[in-house]
Every structure is written in structure tokens, then in C-alpha cells.
Design a protein around this motif. Sequence first.
Motif: not given
Lengths: 434, 946
Positions: A162, A195-197, A200, B846, B848, B914-915, B933-934
Motif C-alpha cells: 500500500d 489493507r483490505l482496501d 482502491e 468484497s 470486508y 486493515c482499514r 470504513n464499511v
Amino acid sequence: MSKRKVKDDHLPVGECITQVQDILRERFCRQQLPDRLEGVEAQHKHLLELLKRTAVHGESNSVLIVGPRGAGKTMLLKCVLRDLLEEKEAQKNLLQVHLNGLLQTDDRIALKEITRQLHLENVVGDKVFGSFAENLAFLLEALKKGDRSSSRPVLFVLDEFDLFAHHKNQTLLYNLFDVSQSAQAPVAVVGITCRLDVLELLEKRVKSRFSHRQIHLLSNPTFPQYLERVRTQLSLPDRFPDQEFCQDWNDGVETLCEDKSVQDVLQKHFNSSKDFRSLHMLLMLCLSRVSVSRPAIRPADLLEASRLCFTDSKANMLHGLSILELCLIIAMKHLNDVYEGEPFNLQMVHNEFKKFLQRKSNSMYNFEQPVIMKAFEHLQQLELIRPVDSTAAKTQREYQLMRLMLDHSQIMEALQKYPQCPTDVKQWAMSAFG
Amino acid sequence: MKYSSRLRVRRVYRWCEEPLSFNRKLKTHEYRSLAISVEGLPRTTVIKTGQHILIEGDDEDNPYVAKVVKLFSDESGTQKKAVVQWFARVSEVPLSKLKLLGREPHPQEIFYYEGRSCDDEVNAESILRPVQVKHLDGAAPFPDSVDKDTLYVKLSWDSKTFRAVDSALVEQDRPPCPKPSLPPSPPCSPLAAAPGSRGPSRRALPTPDLAVLRRALSGEVRRGRATMSAGKAGAAEAESLHSATKLSASKCLSAKRRDASARTPGVRKKLELSGPDNKSMICDDVLSQLLDDELESEVTFAQRMSSSPPQATPLTHSLTPLRKAHRAPAAEGAFPLKPAAIVLSKSSLSEMSPPSAARDDSSRELLDKSPQRGDVTEAGLPNGSVKTPRRRNGTPRRNYLTSGQKATTPSRKKEPKTLKEPALGVLAEVDNENSPMLPVATTPRSSKRKSAQLVSSRIRKQLNLLENQQDLNSDGEDEDEFVPSKKELQSSSEDDEDEAALESDEEVVLKKGRHAASGPRTPRSKQKTRSSTRTPRKTPNKKITPGTPRTPHRATPSIPSRSLPARQPANVLEEARTRLHVSSVPESLPCREQEFQDIYSFVESKIVDGTGGCMYISGVPGTGKTATVHEVMRCLQHAADVDEIPPFHFIEINGMKMTDPHQAYVQILQKLTGQKATADHAAALLEKRFSNPAPRKETTVLLVDELDLLWTRKQNVMYNLFDWPTRRHARLVVLTIANTMDLPERIMINRVASRLGLTRMSFQPYSFKQLQQIIMSRLNKVKAFEEDALQLVSRKVAALSGDARRCLDICRRATEICEHSAAKPSATGLVGMSHVMEVLNEMFSSSYITAIKCASVQEQLFLRAVIAEFRRLGLEEATFQQVFVQHQALCRVEGLQPISVSEGLAVCQRLGACRLLLLEPSRLGVLQRVRLNVSQDDVLFALKAD
């Protein structure tokens, strides 16, 4: 002692303890690769096949390994590489480049590192010559000249992927992914991130060039598995020189794991975090208490270690404060209660403190303003309080607005343990309002 | 700019005799010969039909070569024209075509041009001077020891292939006037200000080193200019010289280059600027010839000195000790000769030069030569330091050394030139001196860096030492001048300060490389590398490393090749996977026929018309923009190969593949000509290239990918890119690609957008049918997919983005999954719906929710606490402290032991990493604010599930 020495496979206890600590420390700290991965076999297979195709067939690929911290992302990659390099075909061909987003903080450094690790020809000794632009052109030219069947495949591992996405224009990522999507030297780009995102973060054309393969490492062990893991991690291997000691130790571990209080502690840890790194930390603390006089891990050790792990750092700091500083903290707490978290300044705190002195105190007496100020500044240095607005240096210090960085529970806990805390101060702290 | 105005000496062209014939139809007079003279000078050059000539072009270092077929003028005689047969230099042949040659082109090689794309009628006034062209047999090697102004023809070139050429076509009727026999050398170029005649034209020298020669030439020219300006000022003092130095240092490069170009290698300089020097020149010639007889084989300083009498005295003196020190005994043989030379030159100096310097007083001369002395000492120094005992026979090595020196500092840089003078022999612009200009005049890319200066200062120190030593030996004549000149060197080197460590780096590399490379290296390769590092106007050389002038010499960008061959696809699925890889180039591009047609006709028309234009292509990523343009180019190239359209040159840059928008210039120039320059310099060169007419110019098609990254605040990069095509002589077609349709309106200022014009094209995202067709065409009858599966993939991608890359990636992954499941007996071996579904899940779902499901109990509780707090506050944001209160409460409800604040913070941080949560920096402690963020629903869904 003399009795033990009769059997020659017996070692002195001290020796055994040293050996045990060596073996276990190796496990806990060095992140020794396990022989077999548990719970992530599918991911292992996927990644291995992918990299193998790059190494053997010269097919370019890109993949991201995503998972929370401590989930074993790097371990997975290392295991895969270990397995991959066992194959002769891959071993002879594959070039590896390892980058870390925390080390290669911009593309310039990253490029130099790549050229260095690839031993390209503009490297002399350890230095890479040429400007940033030239390095980029050189590297791209080098990659462009290669083709699928004739040049050696290159594996790019981008740790903390990231962070690379924050580089200017994402030049490096664009180019790596572009190479992986065009008929140039075969490359495999493996990104590792928590980071899961992360997708993006990628710019749209960078994203389009990424193959969108993501390997998620979201392991979900149950508590029995966790306990089993503790057991295996603590057990000694069969090849331990002193069989008898080994047997004793392993039995000790077995009973330890069945202990109710131990299981409670472990359950608490398990509830808090499932990753094995924190577990290793706990076990490490236990291990350090093992000595010749106590040649096994006892439940008490584990409880103590757990207590250490869970202690509140801020509350610990409060124990070291003077009684005046503690009083100021209590005054702040009351101010926080009264004004519902609005910031305060020194004058307000001092007033609150003076009110307390007038009403209740018999053990405390008033201090001079400079003394109060000094105490206040000490608190600020300890970062127990912090200015609301760091730029407002214009205002006098007495009137600078501050916020308390502590939670009520932390203050109360500290008070309980504070040595020889005056009763009236305690009562003041406990009372609902001032 | 006074000196530049001086430089513009006008050439006068006139017919030598009466017209040979008169063509009534065309109303032209034909002539046999044309005389060129420079205004103010008595000498003339005579050009006759059948003779080979150089013609002024845009590349001043390499004027065009041609053979005069006919000379004629119009009725009135004012318009002088020439019909010529062109020859192509190596540098004029596109790099890609040079490969056809199958060997390394000789730097002095030219090709008999048989192409039809250029006009063979030129203005006679663009003729520079005659040149000697020799025909060689196809198999014959290039003569090694010939002087630089001879060019060789082996093959003919018709813009597509090389063919052997008949010598009769090439050989000229009459050998070009050999210089020695033409003592009053015709003023070949107005720019050649150098007031010197050259020594004997041919000397058997072991270095036919073009680069060296050229550099030497340009160095001389500059020197000449310096003297000139100094002379004009009429001041013989150091002051004026000094100012000249400064002036030149600050002067634009282009002027310098122009000078340099005026005298290409292979041409003897014949121009004399001031009368007085001529006499001294003559005596120089005599002298040098005399010396040559003796020292013929030796390529040393001594020789150079000998050819330049004024300097000879100090030089030899200064040199001998030095050289002896570093010389192997084997080289001693040459020495005995020297004294003679010294004597000669001394006498000549004493006798000839004072009288000869009619206007130029002797002090000026002294000044002039003094720097040269500096050179010599410097030259001696590096050589010595590197310890090459076999200096003499190792000419290549010498060159090599000098290149190293050159790389370091300005003061050193001039060395090579002076050093090479002996090699030039003829060229050696004897009397005209080595003026203080020299250090400045080095290269366009002279070193201006601090580090370089450091090095130079060190050298200077050493020089001081040497100088002292020298002074002891020398006859003291020049002592006084030497010091000031050195100061000048310094000052001039200080003038240029920007160019940073470039040179010093280079030097390091060179030095490093030296050990390794000294053995097998040929003089030629050396000269190449040098040329790449120095003069960008070199003939483009394939060996020049693309992006790294400062990398070790033979650094070629390449990835090592594999030790074991790549395995070929073994089964249908693997085959399909290979075909589906984005990188595999399809046989044709389906679904972009219309766009293809539009771009094709646009570019084709521009190429055919020989005009320029811009086109803007937009479209989201993965819609085939770049691929289509490449396809168009492939087709056009093919058309050009079979002669349907004129040949053109395609180059490509990518905004993402450069570190800075201004690098665009560098890359364009590099790809266009193989030259290497800094961004500013490259911009200037391109500007010139695109604004000046040239008889033989191919259309250039420039593809600019990722245009938006070329944006700068002033937008000058974009401005130039779009402005060049509008120039009359540019013949440049610019195709630009970017993602957004309204890019011109959004980021470009009016004058840029206006130049871009309205030729736009937009690539629509692929529809599902198109995607399906693309996959089918790629698979090309390899049966690996079920129909439904294909349709699912293409529909899904078309609905999401229409990105073909995505589509191909999904298919590729599906084949992998299919392969894994192929072990099952039920599997058909084809990729089915289930596999595709699995991939789609993998790529598009996703993570998440899975992540939340896998989180630890406390983490899940914390998320719940966050939502509870949000609900309580009615905001989507809360501080950790607030959430933590909720968390404690939840813990009690769940029957868990409440956790401490530290532990709570740790949990919070893990979620933040992990955001799943967005956090403020952690130093804010309990005060940091927390956001989700979710979506809350996702969290609740995930938590409810278990």
C-alpha cells in the motif's frame, strides 16, 4: 548430579535449560518457517502454481496477498518460495527482487534497489549510476528487451504494497504491472499488504493493468486449535539430546495446557487477538522465567506474563507522579466531568485544586503558582495532557487550553495502586463532583 | 553577441566560367563549376560536377553528402541550383533499418541513396565544401589509418534495403582537391573562423577515430572563435581573452554547435580569418611536414606540438619530463627525434611568428598558446596517474584515457581535442590556438557540477605542481602567460556549475571500467561510448546504451537469459491461458475496425501529404487505445515497406514511463536520433529539427500515451508537442492518448487546447458482445470454454467496466481453477459456469465481511461498540474514548472481562490497519476519532452471521 552423570545421554539441568531456551526462542523470535502450513493450504497452492508458471513457463503474473497483521502473509510467501526453489527448473531461472514500502519510500530509491538486486549492468560495486530518469529508462529498456521464452523471469516482491501506491504518479507500480501485461521479460509481481482496501488506492490505469488476483489470508482458528498451537509451540522436539528432560518438559506443557487458569488466560488472549505473534510474545515472557531452580513453565508464570502483557502503560506512568501532579490530574478529571470533555487551562485546574484544599483537605496544602505550573508542564511532557491547538503559542501558558489524555478508569486504577495515597485525595477522586 | 555576428561570414558563390549550355525549355544555364569564396578572403573553392560535396543540413555535425550531377542557374543567373545524387550517412538511416546492415556501420561510412522520397535539386548556396568519397568493395575492410575527411561507400540504400553499389556510380571524376596541394585552402565554411591551414592531409595514424576527430574539430573551431573575438576586441591582454572566455562560456550552445558543425570530420579546414596568420601557417606546414617525416609513426604530444610551432617550445619542454616518467622504455625510440623537432619549432617560432603576426602582436599569440600548455600538462597528468606505460602503441587506450579525462572537468575536457590533434594531422589547426576558449568549448554538456569542480580543483592543484616543475625546465618565455591562462581555466570552469555530479560519476565509471575493458576493447567501441557521452550529434550508434550515458561502457540494459528454456504449454487449458494472456499480441484487433480505419486514414493522409497534425484519443483503461494505434502503425509500416506510402518514422513515449514531463523531450530525441541530451537541450534540438527544412525528411509519427501526465503548470511540454506539427517543415503527426474525454477542456489552457485541434476520437468501453468476440478471436478455435461461461464473463465485465484486460484475466484464472478441479471425474475439461462464478467471487466480492467474520472477539465487540456509539451520537464519527465506554459496557453484557485502555487501543489499531476503521494518527491516544470504513449494515450482517 552424580547419579545423573551415570547415564551418558543425560545433560546437566543448566545445559538442558539453555538448550530449551535456544530452541524455543528460535521458534518465537526467528520466525522459523513451519514445515507445513496449516489452514492456508489452498492459498499456498494457488500462489505456488502462479509463481511456478512464471518461473517455468515464463508467464507474467501479478498478485496481492492481503491479510491482517500477523496473519502469516510473509510466511506464506517464504514457504512458497522455499518450495518453489526446490524445483531445479525454477531455481536456476528465477531472479528475485525484494522491496519494502517502508524502506523504499519513493520510486527513485526503489529503482536503484531493483537495479542493484537485478545486478543490471549499470551497477558498479554497490552503486547505481545515473539519474532517476535514466535509471527508469534503463530498467524499462532492460525489461522490454526480454521476452517470454528467453529471458529469466523476475519475481518482484513488494512488501507493504500500500505504501508504494502513495508514490508519485504510481510510476513504479504502473511500469511493473505494464510489464506484467505486455510481451516483455516475464515478471511476477507479488504485493503484500494488510489493507483490505488496497485496490482502491490504485489509480485507474494502474488498476486496469493489475490482474486482480488477490489471495486473502483470513484465518479463523477456533480456541481448541489455538490451544493446540500453544502446546506444539512449547513442546520440545524428539531429537532433544536429553530424552528424560524432554519427556518431563513435554509432560509439564501438557499439564500446563489443561490447567483451568491457564486456559482462562489464553482464552482472554484469544479473544483479544488471534494472531500468533502476540501469542509468541506471551510465551516468550513465560520462557524467560524458566531457570535451573524452576525447570518448567508453571501456570503462575503464564499468569504473570499475561498480566505484563495486558498492563495499561498510561496507568503505569501515573504511579510515578508526585502527589501534587496526581491531584492536578484528579482536578482535571472533575473538570472533564463537569464540562463534558471541554478543554481546560492551568488556571481552571488550579482553581479546582484550591477548592478541594479549602473544603476537604487536611493532608494537602496549597502550592505556589510556579510549583503548580512546573507540575503542569511535567504532565504535558509526559503527554498525559496535550494542548488543544499546538499552534496557539501566543496565549500565555496559564491559559493555554489542554485536554486530558487519560480515561477515568485509568485514573481510578492508578489511584488504587498509588503507594500511600492520602485518603482525602482518594475520596476527592471518587466523589461525583469536585 | 559580437562574436556570432563575426562568425556569419558570408559565402559568395559564383560561376567559374561561362555557361556550358543553355536549356531553352527550362531556361536554365548549365555550368561546369562553381566557385565558393568567403567574403574578404582571397581563396575560393571550386566545385565541379561529379565532385562530392557537403550540403548544409539541420544536423550541423553531419552535413548531407551528395555528388554534384549538374550545376545550373536560371536565366538571370541569380538562382544557383545544383542537381545532386544524395548519399545517406549512417545517422540518416533509421536505427531500425541499420540492423539490416548486419554489421556495425563504420562511422565514416555513407550509403549511395536510391530512395525517391527526396528532392535532388538543391540550392547551390547550401553547398558547404567538397569532400572525398571513396568506393570500397563489399568485402573490403574499411581502411584503418586514413584521415577523417574521407567517406566510404560500400552499399546503396533505398530506404528499405542495402545493396551493393557499383563503383562507377560513386567514383568522382576528379579527386577532390587534396589539401596540401591547395595551399590557399578554399574557405569552405563561413563559420570556420579558424585562421589556420592544416598540416599535411594524410598521415598514417592508427586512429581513424571519428569522434575524436570531430571533437578535435569542434574544439578548434571554438578556439578559433575565441581568438577571433579576442582579436576583434583588439586587445592583446589577458583581460580581453578572459572576457572572451566568459562570453563564450555563457553563450548559447547552438552557436557553438553551429561552429562545430561547419567543419565536419573529413573536411580540412581551410578558412583563414586574418591574413597575418597565414604566413605562420605556411611555415607551420613546412615545419610539421618536416617533423612528420621524422615522427611519422608517433602519435604523441610531441607531434601535435610540432604541428603548432608557437607552442612547440614550451610544450616539448614541459612534456618530456612528464612523459619520460610514465613511459615504458619500449617507447623510448621515438624520443631521439624530438630534439630536432624542438629545434625546428623553436627556430620557426623565433623567426617566423613575430613577423607573421602582423596585426596580432606576439603577446596575443603567447596568450593563445599558453592555455595549450596548460592542456599539455593536464594531459600528461591523467595519463600519468593512470599509469599506462605503453602510451604510444596503445592508441586506443589513449583515447580511452582521454575520454576519462574528458569526463571529469571542463579543463580536462579539452584535452582530448588537443590530444587528438596529431591524429588529425591535417586538421590540426596549428597556429590558431588553443585559446582560453577551449575549456569552455568542450561539449554542450560540459560539466558544471560541484563535484566536477572539486575534481577539477584537485587537478588544478596538481597542475600547479607540474607547472612549477615545468617552469624550471622551460625557457621561461611563457611563464608569465601561463599563470593567467590557468586562472582563466579556473574561472571558466567555475562558470558552469549546474551540471552536477554527472561528469564525476562518469569518470568514476570510466575508471572502474577501465581495468576490465582495456583488453578486448577496440578503438572503435571506445569512440562510440565516448560519443554517446559527449556529443549528442554523433552518428547514432546502436551500441549506445539507451538511457545511461554514465553507466559503465558496455552496459546494455538486459535481463539475463534463462539457463533452461521456458516450457511450452502442454494441454488445451495451458494453451488457452497463453493465448488469453493480455501480453500475447492478437492476429488482429476485433471490434475496433471503425477506430482503426479512422486513425489509419488520418495518419496515412498526413504521411502521404507530408504534413503534420494532432489527434486526441480518449477512452477508459483497457479499451484498446494503445493496441489499436500500434496495430495501425504495424499496417502503415507494412504499407511503407511495400512502397505504398512514403517511409515514416514511428516513435512512442508514455507519460507514465518518465519521471518528469520534461523527460519527454529527452525520450523523443533519443528515439528519433539516438542522441542523448538534457531536457532543455533536447527541447532546443527538437525545436530546431522541427522548424528547419531539410531535403530528406521522413514524416515522424509520435504516439504520446498517458498524455495527462505531461501536464506542467506552464504546459510547455504539451504546447510544444502540439505546436511542432503546425510548423511548415515539421512533418510530424502526433497521436495522443489519455483516459478522459474532456481532458483538453479540463486541464489545458486555451492556446494548448487550440493547437491540439478537434480531431478527436473516443473509444467506448466494450459491450458484452465485443468482449465475447475478443475472447473468441484470441482463443482462435482452441476449445477450452463453454459458451455460457464465456457469455457470463463478458456480460459481467461489460456491466462493470468494459475493460478487456479484466475480461482476459478472469478467463485466465478460470482456466486455472478448471485445471485444479479437473481431477474430479465429473469434470468435462472445459471451463464452465461454476469456475467462472468462482473467479468472479474471488475477484469482485468484497473481503470486508470475511475479514470481520474472522476478527477476534474483542475486535468484533469494538466494531459493535462503534456502531452503538454512532447511533447514540447520531454521527458517523466518535472519539476512541466514547467508543471505549460502549465497549466496556458491551464486555460486561457479553460476560467478558473488560479490557484495559491500552488493550482497547491495540484492538482499535488492528482494525485500523486493515482499514475496517479509519483512524486519526495514533499519537492522539484516547482522543483519536474513529470512523467506519464499511457500511454499518455490512458490519451488522457479518456479526449476525455467526
